[in-house]
Write a protein that holds these residues in place. Structure first.
Motif, PDB file in Angstrom:
ATOM      1  N   ARG A 267     -42.707  55.898  58.259  1.00 13.65           N
ATOM      2  CA  ARG A 267     -41.274  56.237  58.242  1.00 13.65           C
ATOM      3  C   ARG A 267     -40.968  57.386  59.185  1.00 13.65           C
ATOM      4  NH1 ARG A 267     -39.457  58.628  54.426  1.00 13.65           N
ATOM      5  NH2 ARG A 267     -41.324  59.220  53.266  1.00 13.65           N
ATOM      6  N   LEU A 268     -41.957  58.246  59.407  1.00 12.73           N
ATOM      7  CA  LEU A 268     -41.782  59.427  60.243  1.00 12.73           C
ATOM      8  C   LEU A 268     -42.828  59.397  61.353  1.00 12.73           C
ATOM      9  CD1 LEU A 268     -41.555  61.988  57.284  1.00 12.73           C
ATOM     10  CD2 LEU A 268     -39.626  61.065  58.575  1.00 12.73           C
ATOM     11  N   ASP A 269     -42.393  59.500  62.601  1.00 15.36           N
ATOM     12  CA  ASP A 269     -43.345  59.459  63.701  1.00 15.36           C
ATOM     13  C   ASP A 269     -44.100  60.778  63.785  1.00 15.36           C
ATOM     14  OD1 ASP A 269     -44.698  58.355  65.844  1.00 15.36           O
ATOM     15  OD2 ASP A 269     -43.276  59.165  67.306  1.00 15.36           O
ATOM     16  N   GLY A 270     -45.411  60.670  63.862  1.00 19.10           N
ATOM     17  CA  GLY A 270     -46.253  61.860  63.952  1.00 19.10           C
ATOM     18  C   GLY A 270     -47.648  61.456  64.357  1.00 19.10           C
ATOM     19  N   PRO A 271     -48.540  62.427  64.492  1.00 17.20           N
ATOM     20  CA  PRO A 271     -49.921  62.113  64.849  1.00 17.20           C
ATOM     21  C   PRO A 271     -50.567  61.243  63.770  1.00 17.20           C
ATOM     22  CG  PRO A 271     -49.727  64.400  64.144  1.00 17.20           C
ATOM     23  CD  PRO A 271     -48.333  63.871  64.281  1.00 17.20           C
ATOM     24  N   LEU A 272     -51.369  60.280  64.181  1.00 14.58           N
ATOM     25  CA  LEU A 272     -52.003  59.348  63.255  1.00 14.58           C
ATOM     26  C   LEU A 272     -53.228  60.039  62.648  1.00 14.58           C
ATOM     27  CD1 LEU A 272     -51.810  56.452  62.158  1.00 14.58           C
ATOM     28  CD2 LEU A 272     -53.287  55.741  64.060  1.00 14.58           C
ATOM     29  N   ASP A 273     -52.973  60.857  61.623  1.00 20.33           N
ATOM     30  CA  ASP A 273     -54.025  61.690  61.046  1.00 20.33           C
ATOM     31  C   ASP A 273     -54.489  61.137  59.695  1.00 20.33           C
ATOM     32  OD1 ASP A 273     -55.528  63.783  59.791  1.00 20.33           O
ATOM     33  OD2 ASP A 273     -54.657  65.204  61.193  1.00 20.33           O
ATOM     34  N   MET A 274     -53.670  61.325  58.648  1.00 26.45           N
ATOM     35  CA  MET A 274     -53.896  60.809  57.293  1.00 26.45           C
ATOM     36  C   MET A 274     -54.973  61.545  56.501  1.00 26.45           C
ATOM     37  SD  MET A 274     -53.503  56.678  57.406  1.00 26.45           S
ATOM     38  CE  MET A 274     -52.319  55.849  58.444  1.00 26.45           C
ATOM     39  N   ARG A 275     -55.541  62.613  57.012  1.00 23.01           N
ATOM     40  CA  ARG A 275     -56.565  63.340  56.252  1.00 23.01           C
ATOM     41  C   ARG A 275     -55.920  64.228  55.205  1.00 23.01           C
ATOM     42  NH1 ARG A 275     -59.689  66.097  61.136  1.00 23.01           N
ATOM     43  NH2 ARG A 275     -57.506  66.356  61.721  1.00 23.01           N
ATOM     44  N   MET A 276     -56.403  64.140  53.964  1.00 22.26           N
ATOM     45  CA  MET A 276     -55.911  65.020  52.901  1.00 22.26           C
ATOM     46  C   MET A 276     -56.463  66.427  53.073  1.00 22.26           C
ATOM     47  SD  MET A 276     -56.010  62.534  49.571  1.00 22.26           S
ATOM     48  CE  MET A 276     -55.039  61.018  49.539  1.00 22.26           C
ATOM     49  N   GLY A 277     -57.669  66.530  53.612  1.00 24.77           N
ATOM     50  CA  GLY A 277     -58.246  67.818  53.947  1.00 24.77           C
ATOM     51  C   GLY A 277     -58.162  68.028  55.444  1.00 24.77           C
ATOM     52  N   SER A 278     -58.991  68.933  55.949  1.00 19.73           N
ATOM     53  CA  SER A 278     -58.944  69.237  57.384  1.00 19.73           C
ATOM     54  C   SER A 278     -60.222  68.832  58.101  1.00 19.73           C
ATOM     55  CB  SER A 278     -58.716  70.744  57.579  1.00 19.73           C
ATOM     56  OG  SER A 278     -59.728  71.497  56.923  1.00 19.73           O
ATOM     57  N   ASP A 279     -61.117  68.134  57.396  1.00 21.35           N
ATOM     58  CA  ASP A 279     -62.391  67.788  57.999  1.00 21.35           C
ATOM     59  C   ASP A 279     -62.534  66.277  58.141  1.00 21.35           C
ATOM     60  OD1 ASP A 279     -62.413  67.445  55.240  1.00 21.35           O
ATOM     61  OD2 ASP A 279     -64.571  67.760  55.061  1.00 21.35           O
ATOM     62  N   GLY A 280     -63.504  65.860  58.945  1.00 20.46           N
ATOM     63  CA  GLY A 280     -63.810  64.444  59.091  1.00 20.46           C
ATOM     64  C   GLY A 280     -62.916  63.737  60.091  1.00 20.46           C
ATOM     65  N   PRO A 281     -63.237  62.458  60.373  1.00 22.77           N
ATOM     66  CA  PRO A 281     -62.455  61.683  61.341  1.00 22.77           C
ATOM     67  C   PRO A 281     -61.044  61.424  60.838  1.00 22.77           C
ATOM     68  CG  PRO A 281     -64.583  60.639  60.842  1.00 22.77           C
ATOM     69  CD  PRO A 281     -64.382  61.710  59.833  1.00 22.77           C
ATOM     70  N   SER A 282     -60.101  61.380  61.751  1.00 20.92           N
ATOM     71  CA  SER A 282     -58.712  61.036  61.427  1.00 20.92           C
ATOM     72  C   SER A 282     -58.526  59.529  61.531  1.00 20.92           C
ATOM     73  CB  SER A 282     -57.765  61.737  62.387  1.00 20.92           C
ATOM     74  OG  SER A 282     -57.914  61.202  63.694  1.00 20.92           O
ATOM     75  N   ALA A 283     -57.352  59.061  61.149  1.00 19.75           N
ATOM     76  CA  ALA A 283     -57.059  57.633  61.259  1.00 19.75           C
ATOM     77  C   ALA A 283     -57.078  57.174  62.710  1.00 19.75           C
ATOM     78  CB  ALA A 283     -55.702  57.335  60.622  1.00 19.75           C
ATOM     79  N   SER A 284     -56.606  58.010  63.616  1.00 23.19           N
ATOM     80  CA  SER A 284     -56.644  57.628  65.033  1.00 23.19           C
ATOM     81  C   SER A 284     -58.074  57.538  65.534  1.00 23.19           C
ATOM     82  CB  SER A 284     -55.832  58.610  65.886  1.00 23.19           C
ATOM     83  OG  SER A 284     -56.371  59.913  65.819  1.00 23.19           O
ATOM     84  N   ASP A 285     -58.973  58.372  65.024  1.00 20.72           N
ATOM     85  CA  ASP A 285     -60.385  58.286  65.378  1.00 20.72           C
ATOM     86  C   ASP A 285     -60.968  56.949  64.928  1.00 20.72           C
ATOM     87  OD1 ASP A 285     -60.414  60.886  66.454  1.00 20.72           O
ATOM     88  OD2 ASP A 285     -60.902  61.776  64.499  1.00 20.72           O
ATOM     89  N   VAL A 286     -60.584  56.529  63.714  1.00 25.47           N
ATOM     90  CA  VAL A 286     -61.057  55.243  63.192  1.00 25.47           C
ATOM     91  C   VAL A 286     -60.542  54.106  64.065  1.00 25.47           C
ATOM     92  CG1 VAL A 286     -60.874  53.611  61.269  1.00 25.47           C
ATOM     93  CG2 VAL A 286     -61.299  56.035  60.815  1.00 25.47           C
ATOM     94  N   ILE A 287     -59.259  54.123  64.383  1.00 21.44           N
ATOM     95  CA  ILE A 287     -58.657  53.074  65.208  1.00 21.44           C
ATOM     96  C   ILE A 287     -59.356  52.984  66.562  1.00 21.44           C
ATOM     97  CG2 ILE A 287     -56.570  52.464  66.491  1.00 21.44           C
ATOM     98  CD1 ILE A 287     -56.387  51.693  63.587  1.00 21.44           C
ATOM     99  N   ALA A 288     -59.756  54.131  67.102  1.00 22.51           N
ATOM    100  CA  ALA A 288     -60.383  54.154  68.422  1.00 22.51           C
ATOM    101  C   ALA A 288     -61.828  53.675  68.387  1.00 22.51           C
ATOM    102  CB  ALA A 288     -60.313  55.565  69.002  1.00 22.51           C
TER     103      ALA A 288
END
Length: 341
Positions: A129-150
């Protein structure tokens, strides 16, 4: 909104939105004067606030999201020393309790899934609904959603969408993602939603075509199902006899894990006159909700998110905790997906 009859009226802090199934959660948790409770998914603090409305209660609140912890400082200040917040994964709740000098607790409540605080902030990347970085991490560590997609292979993406998102069109969506990333990296929520929408056209009255894709990625990135299983096992270890565990889930994968855990931990025997009796460890829980508790019409009208919520509750017996080993469910793991498996 929570009424102003509790201990926090004098703090001047704005009361947060009532969390889903709050009344039912407090009914089954049954907080009592002098009891120590764990709000394993602190979020905006709604459950903690409701528990602390019972005089003499103490709460350990856990959240892996640093933003949620920081936003809860006002509630801590107004609690008179009865609320402690810890930034950690809720699968570590037994270690968190131990670090706070609590070898056992009287009750634990868990509200599984993403919070409105996260969905409503574009920079967190949870919502299309809101355009932003494809992150999705609840914390600040580990791969983001964009990392997974890549990094993920087409086969891995298809499996993730099919199993974690229960997406019927997982294969064509995965194929479209792989083709699109050859042209440009998919690094924003809008970009991913547009790719999915080219495969599944939006239809009036139906959920957005990208809903299940975003759900699958969020669950994978945050390892939510493994976290839930770990949290249930940890709760079994730290609850006192008679202590209660209340879990609110929002989709079938979560609810199935909770239902299966409670069924396994409450089993008292098996077999029949034709089969030898099966040997099980003594039941460590007594199930309190034979069927899941769901929201009524008034609550779903006020909060559409409540439509999919299911609450299950169980009471700890005096039997020893069962084996802490987690079964392999066959769901894709974040580590394997990032390796391209």
């Amino acid at each position: 909104m929570i009424g102003r009859g509790d201990d926090f009226a004098a703090t001047g802090e704005a009361a947060p939105h009532v969390p889903v199934l709050l009344s039912a959660a407090m009914h089954w948790l049954a907080p009592r004067d002098g009891g120590l409770y764990v709000d394993a998914t602190f979020g905006a603090g709604g459950y903690s606030r409701a528990i602390l409305a019972t005089p003499g209660t103490r709460v350990i609140g856990i959240d892996r999201d640093q933003t949620a912890i920081m936003a809860g400082f006002g509630l801590v200040d107004g609690s008179g020393g009865r609320l402690t917040l810890v930034e950690d994964r809720f699968s570590n709740l037994n270690e968190v309790c131990e670090s706070q000098g609590a070898s056992a607790v009287d009750g634990i409540v868990m509200d599984i899934g993403v919070s409105s605080m996260q969905l409503d902030r574009a920079e967190r990347g949870f919502s299309f609904r809101l355009d932003g970085p494809l992150d999705m991490r609840m914390g600040s560590d580990g791969p983001s959603a964009s990392d997974v997609i890549a990094a993920a292979s087409q086969a891995s993406l298809s499996r993730v969408l099919a199993t974690l998102g229960e997406e019927k069109f997982a294969r064509p969506i995965a194929r479209a993602i792989v083709e699109a990333r050859k042209e440009n990296p998919i690094v924003t929520t809008r970009a991913l939603a547009e790719v999915v929408s080219r495969v599944l056209r939006p239809r009036p009255g139906e959920i957005h075509p990208a809903t299940r894709t975003f759900q699958a990625l969020r669950i994978l990135v945050n390892e939510e199902l493994d976290e839930l299983r770990g949290a249930l096992i940890a709760a079994e270890a730290v609850l006192k006899p008679g202590g209660r565990l209340v879990v609110v889930s929002f989709h079938s994968l979560e609810d199935r894990i909770v239902k299966t855990f409670f069924a396994d931990r409450s089993r008292v025997g098996g077999g029949s006159r034709h089969q030898p009796e099966l040997h099980h460890a003594p039941p460590s829980f007594k199930v309190l909700t034979r069927r899941p508790v769901v929201a009524g019409d008034d609550e779903t009208a006020a909060n559409p998110r409540a439509r999919s919520a299911k609450l299950r509750a169980a009471e700890r017996t005096d039997a020893p905790a069962h084996s802490a080993e987690q079964d392999d469910t066959g769901f894709p793991s974040l580590a394997d997906v990032m390796k391209g498996h």
